[in-house]
Design a protein around this motif. Structure first.
Motif, PDB file in Angstrom:
ATOM      1  N   GLN A   2      22.250-130.157  76.366  1.00 23.57           N
ATOM      2  CA  GLN A   2      22.787-129.025  75.607  1.00 23.57           C
ATOM      3  C   GLN A   2      21.675-128.014  75.395  1.00 23.57           C
ATOM      4  OE1 GLN A   2      24.508-130.972  72.109  1.00 23.57           O
ATOM      5  NE2 GLN A   2      26.539-130.747  73.019  1.00 23.57           N
ATOM      6  N   LEU A   3      22.000-126.746  75.592  1.00 20.38           N
ATOM      7  CA  LEU A   3      20.999-125.690  75.544  1.00 20.38           C
ATOM      8  C   LEU A   3      21.353-124.674  74.472  1.00 20.38           C
ATOM      9  CD1 LEU A   3      20.707-125.104  79.399  1.00 20.38           C
ATOM     10  CD2 LEU A   3      19.233-126.526  77.964  1.00 20.38           C
ATOM     11  N   GLN A   4      20.348-124.227  73.743  1.00 21.48           N
ATOM     12  CA  GLN A   4      20.543-123.248  72.673  1.00 21.48           C
ATOM     13  C   GLN A   4      19.532-122.134  72.846  1.00 21.48           C
ATOM     14  OE1 GLN A   4      22.876-123.495  70.054  1.00 21.48           O
ATOM     15  NE2 GLN A   4      22.258-121.441  69.428  1.00 21.48           N
ATOM     16  N   ALA A   5      20.016-120.959  73.219  1.00 26.50           N
ATOM     17  CA  ALA A   5      19.140-119.812  73.426  1.00 26.50           C
ATOM     18  C   ALA A   5      19.006-119.000  72.146  1.00 26.50           C
ATOM     19  CB  ALA A   5      19.687-118.934  74.543  1.00 26.50           C
ATOM     20  N   SER A   6      17.836-118.402  71.971  1.00 30.92           N
ATOM     21  CA  SER A   6      17.588-117.564  70.806  1.00 30.92           C
ATOM     22  C   SER A   6      16.521-116.535  71.142  1.00 30.92           C
ATOM     23  CB  SER A   6      17.150-118.415  69.617  1.00 30.92           C
ATOM     24  OG  SER A   6      15.940-119.090  69.915  1.00 30.92           O
ATOM     25  N   GLY A   7      16.334-115.572  70.229  1.00 35.39           N
ATOM     26  CA  GLY A   7      15.250-114.610  70.388  1.00 35.39           C
ATOM     27  C   GLY A   7      15.671-113.238  70.856  1.00 35.39           C
ATOM     28  N   GLY A   8      16.942-113.060  71.160  1.00 38.43           N
ATOM     29  CA  GLY A   8      17.397-111.745  71.573  1.00 38.43           C
ATOM     30  C   GLY A   8      17.390-110.765  70.422  1.00 38.43           C
ATOM     31  N   GLY A   9      17.655-109.518  70.732  1.00 38.26           N
ATOM     32  CA  GLY A   9      17.688-108.501  69.703  1.00 38.26           C
ATOM     33  C   GLY A   9      17.597-107.120  70.309  1.00 38.26           C
ATOM     34  N   LEU A  10      17.222-106.178  69.474  1.00 33.34           N
ATOM     35  CA  LEU A  10      17.098-104.784  69.887  1.00 33.34           C
ATOM     36  C   LEU A  10      15.632-104.432  70.064  1.00 33.34           C
ATOM     37  CD1 LEU A  10      18.434-101.982  70.306  1.00 33.34           C
ATOM     38  CD2 LEU A  10      18.173-101.633  67.834  1.00 33.34           C
ATOM     39  N   ALA A  11      15.311-103.793  71.170  1.00 31.08           N
ATOM     40  CA  ALA A  11      13.943-103.364  71.431  1.00 31.08           C
ATOM     41  C   ALA A  11      13.971-101.964  72.033  1.00 31.08           C
ATOM     42  CB  ALA A  11      13.240-104.331  72.382  1.00 31.08           C
ATOM     43  N   GLN A  12      12.899-101.249  71.854  1.00 32.34           N
ATOM     44  CA  GLN A  12      12.758 -99.941  72.488  1.00 32.34           C
ATOM     45  C   GLN A  12      12.193-100.114  73.888  1.00 32.34           C
ATOM     46  OE1 GLN A  12      10.396 -97.520  69.793  1.00 32.34           O
ATOM     47  NE2 GLN A  12      12.241 -96.737  68.810  1.00 32.34           N
ATOM     48  N   ALA A  13      12.477 -99.164  74.727  1.00 35.10           N
ATOM     49  CA  ALA A  13      11.898 -99.175  76.068  1.00 35.10           C
ATOM     50  C   ALA A  13      10.379 -99.258  75.960  1.00 35.10           C
ATOM     51  CB  ALA A  13      12.312 -97.927  76.824  1.00 35.10           C
ATOM     52  N   GLY A  14       9.812-100.136  76.770  1.00 34.69           N
ATOM     53  CA  GLY A  14       8.380-100.362  76.721  1.00 34.69           C
ATOM     54  C   GLY A  14       7.972-101.488  75.796  1.00 34.69           C
ATOM     55  N   GLY A  15       8.909-101.962  74.990  1.00 35.83           N
ATOM     56  CA  GLY A  15       8.619-103.016  74.046  1.00 35.83           C
ATOM     57  C   GLY A  15       8.731-104.401  74.657  1.00 35.83           C
ATOM     58  N   SER A  16       8.661-105.404  73.783  1.00 36.14           N
ATOM     59  CA  SER A  16       8.665-106.803  74.226  1.00 36.14           C
ATOM     60  C   SER A  16       9.606-107.633  73.379  1.00 36.14           C
ATOM     61  CB  SER A  16       7.254-107.397  74.117  1.00 36.14           C
ATOM     62  OG  SER A  16       6.341-106.720  74.951  1.00 36.14           O
ATOM     63  N   LEU A  17      10.116-108.677  73.989  1.00 38.28           N
ATOM     64  CA  LEU A  17      10.882-109.708  73.308  1.00 38.28           C
ATOM     65  C   LEU A  17      10.546-111.046  73.951  1.00 38.28           C
ATOM     66  CD1 LEU A  17      14.470-108.153  72.974  1.00 38.28           C
ATOM     67  CD2 LEU A  17      12.908-108.655  71.099  1.00 38.28           C
TER      68      LEU A  17
END
Length: 121
Positions: A2-17
């Motif tokens: 079972q897999l659980q993804a996290s960490g997404g969100g909103l970023a500006q161009a040039g940014g990082s996630l």
């Protein structure tokens, strides 16, 4: 698995996630892992993959040099570090597990629920 993804969100161009995908079970190291993304109205596309134990990696041309996939088998977790983000990186990102090393969606047996990444210009 079972897999659980996290960490997404909103970023500006040039940014990082940084995305994380936690796996349950004791066989995580038996699977190669991949990240895919799907934009609205489009097919699910390959982003990156990492092999089971040697850590060999492969990237889609569109993310090469900007994204890095890694894994920690002790923590049953795979990561996707995304730098220099572009608006075209926007989509739902899915982690997936496969017993083989592949870039093909149908070769992956297990999928996480997806996490939204939105990059604004």
């Amino acid at each position: 698995v079972q897999l659980q993804a996290s960490g997404g969100g909103l970023a500006q161009a040039g940014g990082s996630l940084r995305l994380s995908c936690a796996a349950s079970g004791r066989t995580f190291s038996s699977y190669s892992m991949g990240w895919f993304r799907q934009a609205p109205g489009k097919e699910r596309d390959f982003v990156a993959a990492i092999s089971r134990t040697l850590g060999s990696t492969y990237y889609a041309d569109s993310v090469k040099g900007r994204f890095t996939i890694s894994r920690d088998n002790a923590k049953n977790t795979v990561y996707l570090q995304m730098n220099s983000l572009k608006p075209e990186d926007t989509g739902v990102y899915y982690c997936a597990a496969t017993p083989v090393f592949s870039t093909v969606v149908r070769r992956y047996d297990y999928w996480g629920q997806g996490t939204q990444v939105t990059v604004s210009s």
